[in-house]
Design an enzyme around this catalytic site. Sequence first.
Site, PDB file in Angstrom:
ATOM      1  N   SER A  96     -60.788 -27.985  43.384  1.00 52.70           N
ATOM      2  CA  SER A  96     -62.055 -28.499  42.876  1.00 52.70           C
ATOM      3  C   SER A  96     -61.846 -29.412  41.677  1.00 52.70           C
ATOM      4  O   SER A  96     -61.123 -29.069  40.737  1.00 52.70           O
ATOM      5  CB  SER A  96     -62.970 -27.342  42.471  1.00 52.70           C
ATOM      6  OG  SER A  96     -63.373 -26.609  43.601  1.00 52.70           O
ATOM      7  N   ASP A 150     -72.902 -31.241  40.196  1.00 53.42           N
ATOM      8  CA  ASP A 150     -71.649 -30.498  40.031  1.00 53.42           C
ATOM      9  C   ASP A 150     -70.546 -31.394  39.454  1.00 53.42           C
ATOM     10  O   ASP A 150     -69.427 -31.432  39.951  1.00 53.42           O
ATOM     11  CB  ASP A 150     -71.187 -29.891  41.368  1.00 53.42           C
ATOM     12  CG  ASP A 150     -70.078 -28.858  41.181  1.00 53.42           C
ATOM     13  OD1 ASP A 150     -69.959 -28.323  40.065  1.00 53.42           O
ATOM     14  OD2 ASP A 150     -69.331 -28.609  42.151  1.00 53.42           O
ATOM     15  N   HIS A 169     -68.559 -26.709  38.003  1.00 53.16           N
ATOM     16  CA  HIS A 169     -68.249 -25.292  38.199  1.00 53.16           C
ATOM     17  C   HIS A 169     -66.835 -24.933  37.752  1.00 53.16           C
ATOM     18  O   HIS A 169     -66.524 -23.757  37.579  1.00 53.16           O
ATOM     19  CB  HIS A 169     -68.489 -24.878  39.659  1.00 53.16           C
ATOM     20  CG  HIS A 169     -67.466 -25.360  40.628  1.00 53.16           C
ATOM     21  ND1 HIS A 169     -67.630 -26.470  41.422  1.00 53.16           N
ATOM     22  CD2 HIS A 169     -66.253 -24.857  40.961  1.00 53.16           C
ATOM     23  CE1 HIS A 169     -66.575 -26.633  42.205  1.00 53.16           C
ATOM     24  NE2 HIS A 169     -65.722 -25.656  41.939  1.00 53.16           N
TER      25      HIS A 169
END
Length: 442
Positions: free
Chosen positions: A288, A208, A175
């Site tokens: 992230s 992910d 992402h």
Amino acid sequence: SPPTPPAPSEPEPPAPPAPAEPAEQGQPFAPSPAGSAADLGDAPSQFPNAVPPTQDFDDDPQGFEQPAPSRKSGLRARPVIALALVLALLAGLVGGVVGFVFANRVFTNNGVNPSVSLGSPPPPGSSARPADSVAGIAAKVLPTVVSLDVAGPSQSDTGSGFIIRSDGYILTNNHVIEAAASQGSITVGFNDGSKATATLVGRDPAYDLAVVKVDKKDLPTLALGNSDDIVVGDSVLAVGSPLGLTGTVTTGIVSALNRPVTTGDSSTQDTSFINAIQTDAAINPGNSGGPLVNSAGAAIGINSAIATLSQGSSGSGSIGVGFAIPINQARRTAEEIIQTGKSTKPVIGVTLDIRYTGPGAKIADNAINGAAPVTSGGAADKAGIKAGDIVLSVNGRTVNTADELIVAIRSYKPGDTVTLKVQRGGSTQDIKVTLASESTTK
């Protein structure tokens, strides 16, 4: 002749009273003789307002009278007291003037005192820290962590990553780079301040995960640990670029294991199912893709998601509930992407009924959106799984929902054999299933 009687002598006039001695200076009046009118309380005429004595001295058998107090000592004490008061006033005045002058010479109106010194700093010491301290671990890890600036046709994003090979391979979240997956740019910022453009090697929305590469050699790499060895309570560090603040280190512990976490957009089939490590180390947007490292400075997870409060609550930052992808899962996926440009996920080949509320995960009774309850020839079909069966556990791990079954299966790799506890009708049975493989590359 008879003797002549002597002539009567005239009585001598009484002696006049001795004149009163003048009163000493300072006495209100002279003492009166005993029995005089003054003894009876009559005030001398020259002191009409004098207070008469309260004692009648005639009662004294000796006829003694208390002498009036001398005023000489009083006249001498008053100048001394007055002088002392004057000196005290002068001392106070002088002290106040001196204090005022001193304060105005030393202090300015805002309290600044140019004469004050707090001393010299101690001599510089060593900045070296023990290798197993937080500072020691951070010093080891920081050179291997990068920031990512991503620009796509319609949006941009920022995030983190870390170097897994010295020839330029970097692991991050899907992402983070998704905005530039089809076209756009990915810029990598290194700990030394340098930057480089990266290319996308491959990505896996199911987990992910993504791998990008920069054209650099001899880069420092982060060691990959074993996420199967961690336990709840282990100390961890989260490293990354939250809110664009590069090189940020936060600390915490492993709060829980095997948390079923789903992220992404289910409408585009890009939902990620993560068998996550939960941590209370502060993780915020921008973290992230950065590593979660253990006390040895090895990566045991990839920071991927955070829990947030309800929409009515303010703020979307860390609330002490963050999630990381276990490094063992990430290692397998990254190796596949680097070796083939593709990645895979394990599947059992069933369609789940998400309307079922548990316990367990229910295989659909009928086809849903054209998908059969059990894929013909798939892993579940070969093992004997039937439509309507309810899966209660995977290798002893309890399953309560459909998401938990997917997460549990994806914690393994294609080709692994797992034991499913299945409820069919009123009985349960253990069924062994060898997991099939399905491509997840986009």
